[in-house]
Design an enzyme around this catalytic site. Sequence first.
Site, mmCIF file in Angstrom:
data_model
loop_
_atom_site.group_PDB
_atom_site.id
_atom_site.type_symbol
_atom_site.label_atom_id
_atom_site.label_comp_id
_atom_site.label_asym_id
_atom_site.label_seq_id
_atom_site.Cartn_x
_atom_site.Cartn_y
_atom_site.Cartn_z
ATOM 1 N N ASP A 64 95.021 -47.923 65.477
ATOM 2 C CA ASP A 64 95.707 -47.712 64.206
ATOM 3 C C ASP A 64 94.919 -48.471 63.150
ATOM 4 O OD1 ASP A 64 97.346 -47.608 61.995
ATOM 5 O OD2 ASP A 64 99.122 -48.430 62.998
ATOM 6 N N TYR A 172 98.401 -40.543 47.022
ATOM 7 C CA TYR A 172 97.220 -40.076 47.761
ATOM 8 C C TYR A 172 95.967 -40.193 46.894
ATOM 9 C CZ TYR A 172 94.213 -37.244 50.723
ATOM 10 O OH TYR A 172 93.179 -36.817 51.533
ATOM 11 N N LYS A 176 92.744 -42.721 47.725
ATOM 12 C CA LYS A 176 91.381 -42.240 47.934
ATOM 13 C C LYS A 176 90.435 -42.712 46.834
ATOM 14 C CE LYS A 176 91.673 -39.968 51.824
ATOM 15 N NZ LYS A 176 90.837 -40.313 52.996
ATOM 16 N N THR A 207 92.248 -28.568 58.254
ATOM 17 C CA THR A 207 92.593 -29.634 59.189
ATOM 18 C C THR A 207 94.087 -29.607 59.449
ATOM 19 O OG1 THR A 207 93.009 -31.226 57.426
ATOM 20 C CG2 THR A 207 90.729 -31.052 58.229
#
Length: 264
Positions: A64, A172, A176, A207
């Site tokens: 993890d 998100y 990033k 994906t």
Amino acid sequence: MDGEHTRRFGGRIALVTGAGSGIGAAVVRRLGAQGAEVFAADVDGPAAEALAKQVPGAHSLAVDVADPAQVDGAFDEVVRRHGRLDVVVHAAGVDDPTAKEWIAEALVADRPPDVTGRLGDDAWGRVMRVNLDGAFHVLRAALRVMTPHRSGAVVTVGSSSVFDAPAGYPHYAASKAGVHALSQSVAKEAIAFGVRVNTVAPGPTETGMAARTPAALRRGFADPRVRPYATPEEIADIALFLAGDEAANLVGAVLLANGGRFTV
């Protein structure tokens, strides 16, 4: 491919995070096919193990990336076995399916998305812990192993969302963007010790994350003027380029791989 190209990572030791599926799994297969001995790491240990069984010479690790002790333990295991690590590709990351649903609902209703005010601390924290903290844990561990040898290549997987910052996806995009800035800062430091750090920033890619994207959002990406969703293998090829000798002069680069949806 000619024989020389298929062995361009021959004799190299590699570790790939997020290896249980998607881009990470494609990177493991590509590296294995090109001669590397690969450690496939994923929070889903059985998925990493299943992949490793398909790739000659590959090994699996349950990791993890949000847990620094697990990351350090994985790198220690590689060093224990081989004494070094030549290539790291950090592909582990998470999205937020609930936020995607809220964005899709707004799109279908022809209204602006209303997400930020509804985001809970847990949703924000999960994305940051895995995407940004995880990248730091992996980069730190990689440099600890690579800098004493004065060689190595690290590739992080960012996102084109850093540049277009889609409405309703602030956590998100921010996570990033942090990966990009973190990677570039570390790249400037690491090159003095012979270690290269670069980033690939994919656009829409087929994906597991894409499979969870609501149909309304997927239709929004279906623009006939640009390339369709990338395959994981196409993004993996860019990661391998950045990790290989051909990219020796690339340090702190962010390669936007979004099929022409926009440029920066």
